[in-house]
Write a protein that holds these residues in place. Structure first.
Motif, PDB file in Angstrom:
ATOM      1  N   LYS A 239       0.824  -1.217   0.000  1.00  0.00           N
ATOM      2  CA  LYS A 239       0.000   0.000   0.000  1.00  0.00           C
ATOM      3  C   LYS A 239       0.855   1.263   0.000  1.00  0.00           C
ATOM      4  O   LYS A 239       0.501   2.266  -0.628  1.00  0.00           O
ATOM      5  CB  LYS A 239      -0.933  -0.014   1.208  1.00  0.00           C
ATOM      6  CG  LYS A 239      -2.033  -1.059   1.115  1.00  0.00           C
ATOM      7  CD  LYS A 239      -2.885  -1.079   2.377  1.00  0.00           C
ATOM      8  CE  LYS A 239      -3.960  -2.164   2.292  1.00  0.00           C
ATOM      9  NZ  LYS A 239      -4.767  -2.236   3.538  1.00  0.00           N
ATOM     10  N   GLU A 240       1.989   1.220   0.701  1.00  0.00           N
ATOM     11  CA  GLU A 240       2.852   2.400   0.752  1.00  0.00           C
ATOM     12  C   GLU A 240       3.449   2.706  -0.623  1.00  0.00           C
ATOM     13  O   GLU A 240       3.543   3.864  -1.033  1.00  0.00           O
ATOM     14  CB  GLU A 240       3.979   2.184   1.771  1.00  0.00           C
ATOM     15  CG  GLU A 240       3.520   2.188   3.218  1.00  0.00           C
ATOM     16  CD  GLU A 240       2.909   3.504   3.635  1.00  0.00           C
ATOM     17  OE1 GLU A 240       3.637   4.502   3.746  1.00  0.00           O
ATOM     18  OE2 GLU A 240       1.681   3.543   3.821  1.00  0.00           O
ATOM     19  N   VAL A 241       3.872   1.662  -1.343  1.00  0.00           N
ATOM     20  CA  VAL A 241       4.405   1.866  -2.691  1.00  0.00           C
ATOM     21  C   VAL A 241       3.352   2.526  -3.574  1.00  0.00           C
ATOM     22  O   VAL A 241       3.622   3.513  -4.279  1.00  0.00           O
ATOM     23  CB  VAL A 241       4.851   0.519  -3.307  1.00  0.00           C
ATOM     24  CG1 VAL A 241       5.207   0.707  -4.780  1.00  0.00           C
ATOM     25  CG2 VAL A 241       6.056  -0.036  -2.554  1.00  0.00           C
ATOM     26  N   ASN A 242       2.123   2.004  -3.519  1.00  0.00           N
ATOM     27  CA  ASN A 242       1.051   2.556  -4.345  1.00  0.00           C
ATOM     28  C   ASN A 242       0.672   3.971  -3.916  1.00  0.00           C
ATOM     29  O   ASN A 242       0.356   4.819  -4.756  1.00  0.00           O
ATOM     30  CB  ASN A 242      -0.187   1.653  -4.267  1.00  0.00           C
ATOM     31  CG  ASN A 242       0.080   0.270  -4.814  1.00  0.00           C
ATOM     32  OD1 ASN A 242       0.986   0.079  -5.613  1.00  0.00           O
ATOM     33  ND2 ASN A 242      -0.702  -0.713  -4.386  1.00  0.00           N
ATOM     34  N   ARG A 243       0.712   4.207  -2.623  1.00  0.00           N
ATOM     35  CA  ARG A 243       0.288   5.504  -2.095  1.00  0.00           C
ATOM     36  C   ARG A 243       1.151   6.638  -2.626  1.00  0.00           C
ATOM     37  O   ARG A 243       0.644   7.647  -3.118  1.00  0.00           O
ATOM     38  CB  ARG A 243       0.345   5.464  -0.563  1.00  0.00           C
ATOM     39  CG  ARG A 243      -0.041   6.775   0.096  1.00  0.00           C
ATOM     40  CD  ARG A 243      -0.135   6.633   1.602  1.00  0.00           C
ATOM     41  NE  ARG A 243      -0.808   7.758   2.212  1.00  0.00           N
ATOM     42  CZ  ARG A 243      -1.498   7.713   3.344  1.00  0.00           C
ATOM     43  NH1 ARG A 243      -1.610   6.552   3.983  1.00  0.00           N
ATOM     44  NH2 ARG A 243      -2.079   8.790   3.834  1.00  0.00           N
ATOM     45  N   TYR A 244       2.461   6.476  -2.549  1.00  0.00           N
ATOM     46  CA  TYR A 244       3.344   7.581  -2.932  1.00  0.00           C
ATOM     47  C   TYR A 244       3.560   7.658  -4.438  1.00  0.00           C
ATOM     48  O   TYR A 244       3.888   8.716  -4.970  1.00  0.00           O
ATOM     49  CB  TYR A 244       4.648   7.484  -2.151  1.00  0.00           C
ATOM     50  CG  TYR A 244       4.400   7.778  -0.690  1.00  0.00           C
ATOM     51  CD1 TYR A 244       4.210   9.075  -0.253  1.00  0.00           C
ATOM     52  CD2 TYR A 244       4.259   6.737   0.238  1.00  0.00           C
ATOM     53  CE1 TYR A 244       3.918   9.355   1.070  1.00  0.00           C
ATOM     54  CE2 TYR A 244       3.967   6.999   1.557  1.00  0.00           C
ATOM     55  CZ  TYR A 244       3.786   8.310   1.975  1.00  0.00           C
ATOM     56  OH  TYR A 244       3.476   8.582   3.278  1.00  0.00           O
ATOM     57  N   ALA A 245       3.332   6.539  -5.136  1.00  0.00           N
ATOM     58  CA  ALA A 245       3.303   6.613  -6.594  1.00  0.00           C
ATOM     59  C   ALA A 245       2.074   7.401  -7.029  1.00  0.00           C
ATOM     60  O   ALA A 245       2.102   8.126  -8.031  1.00  0.00           O
ATOM     61  CB  ALA A 245       3.288   5.214  -7.190  1.00  0.00           C
ATOM     62  N   GLY A 246       0.984   7.270  -6.269  1.00  0.00           N
ATOM     63  CA  GLY A 246      -0.228   8.023  -6.579  1.00  0.00           C
ATOM     64  C   GLY A 246      -0.038   9.523  -6.439  1.00  0.00           C
ATOM     65  O   GLY A 246      -0.603  10.304  -7.210  1.00  0.00           O
ATOM     66  N   VAL A 247       0.739   9.939  -5.453  1.00  0.00           N
ATOM     67  CA  VAL A 247       1.032  11.369  -5.300  1.00  0.00           C
ATOM     68  C   VAL A 247       1.718  11.899  -6.553  1.00  0.00           C
ATOM     69  O   VAL A 247       1.366  12.951  -7.091  1.00  0.00           O
ATOM     70  CB  VAL A 247       1.922  11.613  -4.061  1.00  0.00           C
ATOM     71  CG1 VAL A 247       2.352  13.068  -3.991  1.00  0.00           C
ATOM     72  CG2 VAL A 247       1.186  11.210  -2.789  1.00  0.00           C
ATOM     73  N   TRP A 248       2.692  11.150  -7.020  1.00  0.00           N
ATOM     74  CA  TRP A 248       3.426  11.550  -8.224  1.00  0.00           C
ATOM     75  C   TRP A 248       2.492  11.585  -9.435  1.00  0.00           C
ATOM     76  O   TRP A 248       2.498  12.519 -10.230  1.00  0.00           O
ATOM     77  CB  TRP A 248       4.571  10.579  -8.465  1.00  0.00           C
ATOM     78  CG  TRP A 248       5.216  10.724  -9.809  1.00  0.00           C
ATOM     79  CD1 TRP A 248       4.958  10.000 -10.927  1.00  0.00           C
ATOM     80  CD2 TRP A 248       6.226  11.660 -10.164  1.00  0.00           C
ATOM     81  NE1 TRP A 248       5.746  10.416 -11.968  1.00  0.00           N
ATOM     82  CE2 TRP A 248       6.527  11.439 -11.529  1.00  0.00           C
ATOM     83  CE3 TRP A 248       6.894  12.660  -9.470  1.00  0.00           C
ATOM     84  CZ2 TRP A 248       7.473  12.187 -12.203  1.00  0.00           C
ATOM     85  CZ3 TRP A 248       7.841  13.407 -10.147  1.00  0.00           C
ATOM     86  CH2 TRP A 248       8.131  13.174 -11.492  1.00  0.00           C
ATOM     87  N   ALA A 249       1.671  10.542  -9.574  1.00  0.00           N
ATOM     88  CA  ALA A 249       0.806  10.443 -10.749  1.00  0.00           C
ATOM     89  C   ALA A 249      -0.204  11.584 -10.806  1.00  0.00           C
ATOM     90  O   ALA A 249      -0.494  12.108 -11.885  1.00  0.00           O
ATOM     91  CB  ALA A 249       0.076   9.099 -10.734  1.00  0.00           C
ATOM     92  N   ASN A 250      -0.737  11.966  -9.665  1.00  0.00           N
ATOM     93  CA  ASN A 250      -1.771  12.998  -9.637  1.00  0.00           C
ATOM     94  C   ASN A 250      -1.208  14.414  -9.636  1.00  0.00           C
ATOM     95  O   ASN A 250      -1.963  15.379  -9.742  1.00  0.00           O
ATOM     96  CB  ASN A 250      -2.656  12.807  -8.402  1.00  0.00           C
ATOM     97  CG  ASN A 250      -3.438  11.515  -8.469  1.00  0.00           C
ATOM     98  OD1 ASN A 250      -3.927  11.131  -9.523  1.00  0.00           O
ATOM     99  ND2 ASN A 250      -3.549  10.817  -7.340  1.00  0.00           N
ATOM    100  N   PHE A 251       0.107  14.528  -9.513  1.00  0.00           N
ATOM    101  CA  PHE A 251       0.701  15.864  -9.470  1.00  0.00           C
ATOM    102  C   PHE A 251       0.756  16.508 -10.851  1.00  0.00           C
ATOM    103  O   PHE A 251       0.524  17.706 -11.006  1.00  0.00           O
ATOM    104  CB  PHE A 251       2.116  15.793  -8.881  1.00  0.00           C
ATOM    105  CG  PHE A 251       2.861  17.092  -8.970  1.00  0.00           C
ATOM    106  CD1 PHE A 251       2.566  18.126  -8.104  1.00  0.00           C
ATOM    107  CD2 PHE A 251       3.829  17.292  -9.939  1.00  0.00           C
ATOM    108  CE1 PHE A 251       3.236  19.329  -8.190  1.00  0.00           C
ATOM    109  CE2 PHE A 251       4.504  18.490 -10.031  1.00  0.00           C
ATOM    110  CZ  PHE A 251       4.209  19.519  -9.155  1.00  0.00           C
ATOM    111  N   ALA A 252       1.081  15.714 -11.854  1.00  0.00           N
ATOM    112  CA  ALA A 252       1.306  16.261 -13.197  1.00  0.00           C
ATOM    113  C   ALA A 252       0.012  16.829 -13.764  1.00  0.00           C
ATOM    114  O   ALA A 252      -0.946  16.106 -14.022  1.00  0.00           O
ATOM    115  CB  ALA A 252       1.853  15.173 -14.114  1.00  0.00           C
ATOM    116  N   ASP A 253      -0.040  18.151 -13.931  1.00  0.00           N
ATOM    117  CA  ASP A 253      -1.235  18.785 -14.485  1.00  0.00           C
ATOM    118  C   ASP A 253      -1.050  19.202 -15.939  1.00  0.00           C
ATOM    119  O   ASP A 253      -1.946  19.778 -16.549  1.00  0.00           O
ATOM    120  CB  ASP A 253      -1.649  19.995 -13.643  1.00  0.00           C
ATOM    121  CG  ASP A 253      -0.524  21.005 -13.498  1.00  0.00           C
ATOM    122  OD1 ASP A 253       0.515  20.829 -14.158  1.00  0.00           O
ATOM    123  OD2 ASP A 253      -0.681  21.964 -12.727  1.00  0.00           O
TER     124      ASP A 253
END
Length: 669
Positions: A239-253
């Motif tokens: 879950k931690e791997v997915n969680r912080y990859a999600g931060v990166w993925a959702n950052f790019a606007d």
């Protein structure tokens, strides 16, 4: 194609994106028309169902759908999250296997052997004694008479315990043992050489040891060794791997997509979708803030840092430190003036299935780091390269051709040390390249978990003879063989063998029978209670006899070592045990190299040098010649004033120091 929207079949997938499959025009005629209509609806249904099934089971179809219906930003987020989930699952799977092995235990047998040739024995004799004629006959007999050396180890690992036995053989004759055991739960460690002493030597670290001022780090490491799953479970890790990859993925606007871009990888060309994200300084500040805010909400990390590893005393302190960092980022974002210049760009290479196959990081200083892998048919290629000032500094290239389950190819490591900067062109004219290659033939993995594999490897270094390594496995063990060959001369064969078992028999010695040392009171231990000079003498004598020396020579060597140990022990006992702390004092070496005098030396010390500065730059420590050309030391306590040292010590400590200096000076004089 069909424009009648009344007959569209809308399939809404779980992610909320809509895909439309068109039907056919309405048909109102009876008979054949009704049959045609039913057939058309059936075909449409089959097509719709097939599309849904294809989307569910085919990564390629799924990726193509996403690529066409999503915005670049949403597509990039989907790809990143999808790949991170795969990575999270993979990491979690291997972590679970590791914990399972740890629980059940593992036994590992390892052997390292060397079989020297006559040329190797000759070189060894000459290296030790200068020439073959100078080698004592006893030494020569041992070296020339030994055809094989083997170091064999047996490891048993289970939960938080480990034990091992390492044995040295010379021509199948056991010479020496080294036994080791550890219990990480109780932080107890044991060591012994049975031929020297049957009794174990043990060390207790203590659960709250502040070893060398890094107690928190040591204790955290020990907590992980005791029970890794209690600190971080496999599910939490995933879950931690997915969680912080999600931060990166959702950052790019803002994401730029290049579909079917041609990417060169070694000698092949692959079409990838390349997603590019550009970052300004402000973007990097925003990203840092997003990660910190996510960490603040993360109960898993907080629990590890505060409660499980005790790296921070309490939750309040933990949150305060995070809030302080978050405030700094927010202040910068509110008050700093940022320009829109791109400082970092990241290219992501995505294949037809939506799998990320590499990245390229570029900054505004003409530096880039690229890692990418690709495949065309049976040809697999990969590159890792660091480029500076438009010139490659370090490159790793993989070329492998697949044949069944095996691979043949090479890995090249190229380092470029460039020189002659051309200012008009803005680059370097010359590159001094160094290349090391590893060629492999018929490389095949037999057991991934245990590390068994087959293959012939050749290491090629410039101006050196190739190094050939043969690897073979029957699926139950591993063998690695290397012939030491230099300048067309063979010096012997090195062999490595190992096997891994799925059980363990760990034996931890009893503290009651061992000679135990407390790491926090190590200075108080009297090692003479464990080791005697007679023990050392007997160990040296018996070991030399096993190696092949005659008994008389072995006894002589043993007695010599015993005498040396006793002499040093007597010397240590004759010196008072003072606690020196050199950090407390500022020793000032003020010696005039030309005149051989201390600056500011007083009259009457013309032939002596003041070596340590004290009050008024006169230390009171004076060194000079004596009648027998030796050295005389003089110490004058009046040169020292307590006022100069009151920040470092109390007055009682100062007076004790003066007494110590006076006693020391008398001894060395």
């Amino acid at each position: 194609m069909y424009e009648n929207n009344n007959n569209n079949m809308n399939n809404v997938f779980s992610d909320g994106y809509e895909v439309t499959v068109s039907g056919v025009d309405n048909i109102t005629r009876k008979g054949k028309g009704r049959k045609a209509a039913l057939m058309a609806w059936g075909i449409a249904a089959i097509m719709a169902g097939g599309s849904i099934t294809a989307y569910a089971v085919s990564d390629t179809v799924k990726n193509q759908v996403k690529l066409r219906i999503c915005s670049p930003e949403k597509y990039y987020a989907w790809v990143t999250e999808n790949n991170s989930e795969t990575i999270g699952e993979t990491v979690g799977k291997y972590y679970r296997k590791l914990l399972d092995k740890r629980e059940k235990g593992q036994n590992i047998n390892f052997d390292l052997s060397f079989e020297p040739t006559q040329d190797a024995k000759k070189v060894l004799n000459e290296e030790l004694f200068g020439s073959a004629s100078d080698v004592p006959k006893e030494i020569k007999k041992v070296i020339n008479g030994t055809d094989k050396y083997v170091l064999s180890s047996d490891y048993n690992i289970k939960k938080s315990t480990i034990s091992s036995n390492t044995e040295l053989y010379m021509d199948d004759k056991s010479v020496l043992h080294l036994d080791y055991a550890a219990d990480f739960k109780d932080m107890e460690y044991f060591l012994r050489i049975p031929e020297f002493k049957e009794q174990w030597l043990g060390i207790e670290m203590g659960n709250d040891s502040d070893l060398y001022g890094v107690g928190a780090i040591v204790n955290s490491y020990m907590a992980l060794l005791k029970d890794p799953s209690s600190v971080l479970s496999p599910d939490e890790l995933e879950k931690e791997v997915n969680r912080y990859a999600g931060v990166w993925a959702n950052f790019a606007d803002e994401v730029k997509l290049e579909k079917k871009e041609s990417v060169d990888i070694c000698d092949i060309n692959v079409n990838y979708t390349v997603a590019t994200v550009d970052f300004t300084d402000k973007d990097l500040e925003k990203l840092g803030l997003m990660y910190l805010e996510e960490i603040k909400k993360d109960k898993v990390i907080k629990d590890i840092v505060v409660n499980k590893l005790n790296l921070i005393d309490n939750e309040t302190e933990y949150l305060e430190e995070l809030d302080e960092s978050i405030s700094e980022f927010k202040d910068n974002l509110e008050k700093k003036d940022y320009d829109n210049e791109v400082v970092v760009s990241i290219d992501t290479y995505i294949d037809a299935k939506g799998t990320i196959r590499g990245f390229c990081f570029r900054n505004d200083d003409d530096e880039s780091f690229r890692m990418v892998i690709g495949r065309i048919g049976s040809n697999i290629r990969g590159e890792l390269a660091f480029v500076e000032n438009n010139a490659p500094r370090f490159t790793v290239s993989l070329k492998a051709d697949e044949s069944g389950k095996s691979y043949t190819g090479d890995v090249s490591f190229v380092y470029s040390d460039y020189y002659n900067y051309n200012f008009s062109e803005g680059n370097y004219d010359n590159l001094n390249k160094e290349t090391i290659s590893v060629n492999f033939r018929e490389f095949e993995i037999k057991d991934e978990e245990k590390g068994y594999f087959n293959g012939d490897f050749s290491i090629i270094i410039p101006d050196k003879a190739p190094i050939s390594i043969l690897c073979s496995s029957d699926g139950k063990s591993q063998k690695i063989k290397y012939n030491l060959n230099m300048d067309d001369t063979s010096y012997g064969d090195f062999s490595i063998g190992y096997s891994v078992g799925n059980s363990a028999d760990v034996k931890i010695p009893s503290k009651n029978d061992a000679f135990m040392l407390d790491i926090n009171n190590i200075d108080e231990a009297d090692i003479d209670e464990y080791i005697t000079s007679d023990d050392i003498r007997d160990f040296v004598k018996n070991t030399l006899v096993k190696i092949g020396f005659d008994k008389e020579m072995a006894e002589t060597a043993g007695e010599a070592v015993k005498e040396g140990y006793d002499r040093r022990a007597d010397e240590r006992a004759s010196v008072d045990d003072y606690d020196w702390d050199s950090d407390d004092f500022d020793f000032d070496f003020d010696i005039d190299e030309e005149e051989g005098k201390e600056f500011g030396s007083t009259e009457g010390t013309e032939n002596k040098e003041d070596i340590i500065g004290g009050a008024d730059n006169q230390s009171g420590f004076v060194i000079g010649g004596s009648d027998d050309n030796g050295l005389d030391f003089e110490f004058d306590p009046s040169k020292f004033k307590y006022e100069d040292f009151k920040d470092q010590m109390t007055e009682d400590e100062f007076n004790q120091w003066m007494d110590l200096m006076e006693q020391f000076t008398k001894k060395v004089s």
